[in-house]
Design an enzyme around this catalytic site. Sequence first.
Site, PDB file in Angstrom:
ATOM      1  N   CYS A   1      -7.514  -2.041   3.269  1.00 34.38           N
ATOM      2  CA  CYS A   1      -6.186  -2.127   2.655  1.00 34.38           C
ATOM      3  C   CYS A   1      -5.104  -1.604   3.597  1.00 34.38           C
ATOM      4  O   CYS A   1      -4.889  -0.397   3.696  1.00 34.38           O
ATOM      5  CB  CYS A   1      -6.191  -1.332   1.354  1.00 34.38           C
ATOM      6  SG  CYS A   1      -4.571  -1.299   0.561  1.00 34.38           S
TER       7      CYS A   1
ATOM      8  N   CYS B   1      -2.345   0.399   1.964  1.00 32.63           N
ATOM      9  CA  CYS B   1      -2.709   1.785   1.607  1.00 32.63           C
ATOM     10  C   CYS B   1      -2.764   2.669   2.859  1.00 32.63           C
ATOM     11  O   CYS B   1      -2.334   3.816   2.836  1.00 32.63           O
ATOM     12  CB  CYS B   1      -4.083   1.850   0.949  1.00 32.63           C
ATOM     13  SG  CYS B   1      -4.404   0.605  -0.261  1.00 32.63           S
ATOM     14  N   ASP B   2      -3.341   2.166   3.929  1.00 34.07           N
ATOM     15  CA  ASP B   2      -3.703   3.026   5.063  1.00 34.07           C
ATOM     16  C   ASP B   2      -2.963   2.725   6.367  1.00 34.07           C
ATOM     17  O   ASP B   2      -3.158   3.426   7.360  1.00 34.07           O
ATOM     18  CB  ASP B   2      -5.217   2.904   5.325  1.00 34.07           C
ATOM     19  CG  ASP B   2      -6.030   3.326   4.103  1.00 34.07           C
ATOM     20  OD1 ASP B   2      -5.593   4.254   3.410  1.00 34.07           O
ATOM     21  OD2 ASP B   2      -7.082   2.716   3.842  1.00 34.07           O
TER      22      ASP B   2
END
Length: 367
Positions: free
Chosen positions: A148, A151-152
């Site tokens: 992701c 997200c990261d």
Amino acid sequence: MNGETMSEPSAETDESVRDVVIVGSGVAGLSAAVYAARADLEPLVLEGPEPGGQLTLTTDVENYLGFPEGVGGMELIQRGKAQAQAFGAEFAHATVEDATLDDRPFTLGLASGERLRTRALIVATGASARWVGADGEDELMGYGLSTCATCDGAFHRGDDVLVIGGGDSAMEEALFLTKFAESVTVVHRREELRASDIMADRAREHEDISFRWNTELLEICGSQEDGVTGATLLSHPEGYPKERYEESASQGDAEGRAGGPRDGEDVTKETVDVGGIFYGVGHVPNTDFLADTPVPLTESGHLDTLTGMTTETAVEGVFGAGDVMDPDYRQAITSAGTGSMAALDAEEWLDTVDAAAERTEAPLSAD
Ligand code: NAP
């Protein structure tokens, strides 16, 4: 679900049998919840281990009807949940681990140990990110290896990163990562992208994105302390190098010695320094909890619905919606569409069952 419990409803008595339980809270589950709630079925939505589903991991959704400027994936989900709640849908942080669907009402076993009963079941559990199968991925997932970018990605400022895959997800990950990374290299196992033209063109035209064609990830280097530090890649001019490498490794050489391809053979192996790796290689449907039930699954593990324009399955009272039953379209808007269909199908089925029960229970006229 990790240790979550449901405050309510607990369901061992007949009164607590729900009319409709919706498993999954992505766009399909939410759409089903809006429709079922508006039909006064008081649906319970079990949110699952990834509440909100895949859209919560997406940046902008540009192709959902009604949002000419695009809409954030998380925003779309939050608005959908609020809409369902406004009509009376209940939500619970719960994950279904197993299901007994041979008898009605159906029984769902939750990760908390509780059991829940329902007359109709809408399966909208979606699909989860697929892993590549590279050495080191178990240890390094979450430590520089991710599925992701939204997200990261921010952890990789100034890094050289790889994105694995050739579909829309991989293009989206790559484009997003250009905000942070020094360089983004898309690693694809053949030399033709699966992505839609618009996404492929955006990625191809981006100056910070380059492509390694006919290349696959064999091994991820690093540790949980240091994160991802490198990647071993295999390449072959005709694509799918890993398959060739493994075949060759299993055959051994002419003298019967085992081992990978020897120098000079046509699979090239190279280790590159990278600070992050992102998987964008598609998704697998979340149907494990249906494994021991009579609900048929397809070869790819998707929920098998009956043919024609329906969300019904071969088990009366069980309906499917969204990516868990759709290996082809997999769009937010099609998931919303099948979610609404599942609720309508469930409503009609419940009416039919109730009408049949009333006919059976009606006293015989004495003549
Ligand atoms: P996908 O279309 O199935 O693409 C998966 C990609 O990963 C393919 O290129 C595949 O290679 C590669 N792959 C699969 N397993 C692999 C492995 N073990 N090792 C290396 N490569 C592997 O999945 P997706 O990109 O997640 O897209 C799914 C659906 O969502 C599509 O309908 C897509 O349009 C939609 N989507 C849309 C957007 C958007 O419009 N913004 C964003 C994301 C997803 P091959 O090509 O060789 O099979």
